[in-house]
Design an enzyme around this catalytic site. Structure first.
Site, mmCIF file in Angstrom:
data_model
loop_
_atom_site.group_PDB
_atom_site.id
_atom_site.type_symbol
_atom_site.label_atom_id
_atom_site.label_comp_id
_atom_site.label_asym_id
_atom_site.label_seq_id
_atom_site.Cartn_x
_atom_site.Cartn_y
_atom_site.Cartn_z
ATOM 1 N N GLY A 105 0.802 -1.218 0.000
ATOM 2 C CA GLY A 105 0.000 0.000 0.000
ATOM 3 C C GLY A 105 0.836 1.270 0.000
ATOM 4 O O GLY A 105 0.285 2.354 -0.111
ATOM 5 N N CYS A 106 2.136 1.168 0.132
ATOM 6 C CA CYS A 106 2.989 2.359 0.041
ATOM 7 C C CYS A 106 3.303 2.610 -1.424
ATOM 8 O O CYS A 106 3.573 1.686 -2.172
ATOM 9 C CB CYS A 106 4.303 2.164 0.791
ATOM 10 S SG CYS A 106 4.173 2.532 2.537
#
Length: 107
Positions: A105-106
């Site tokens: 998710g980064c």
């Protein structure tokens, strides 16, 4: 995914194409100081270490680093403070300094 090598504290370690460790077991605390400086953080404070150790513990338990939201809720360091400690993106920068792969998710 290409594997490159970075040298921290005199030790070559395998990293991915963004500079994240591919083998977190190779990380040592002295490496964190150098990675932090390269990430624009002059010195690691006790608060930085709280986050770094939390990131490593979460990675060891779950196989991925926590997101900023999870960090802010569960590490004992608020989201606002996380951004002060790691201005370029807390979860991503802290993961790099902690020697773990980039959290899911980064960006």
């Amino acid at each position: 995914m290409a594997t490159a090598t970075a040298t921290y504290a005199g030790t070559p370690v395998p990293v991915d194409d963004e500079g994240f460790f591919t083998d977190p077991a190779r990380w040592t605390e002295p490496m964190a100081e150098q990675i932090a400086r390269e990430s624009g953080i002059e010195a690691l404070t006790d608060r930085h270490w709280t986050v770094i150790r939390f990131m490593r513990a979460q990675y060891a338990a779950k196989g991925t680093g926590p997101t900023v939201r999870v960090l802010g809720k569960t590490s004992g360091v608020s989201v606002k403070e996380l951004y002060q400690l790691f201005p370029k993106g807390p979860a991503k920068t802290a993961a790099k300094i902690a020697g773990i792969p980039k959290p899911r998710g980064c960006i």
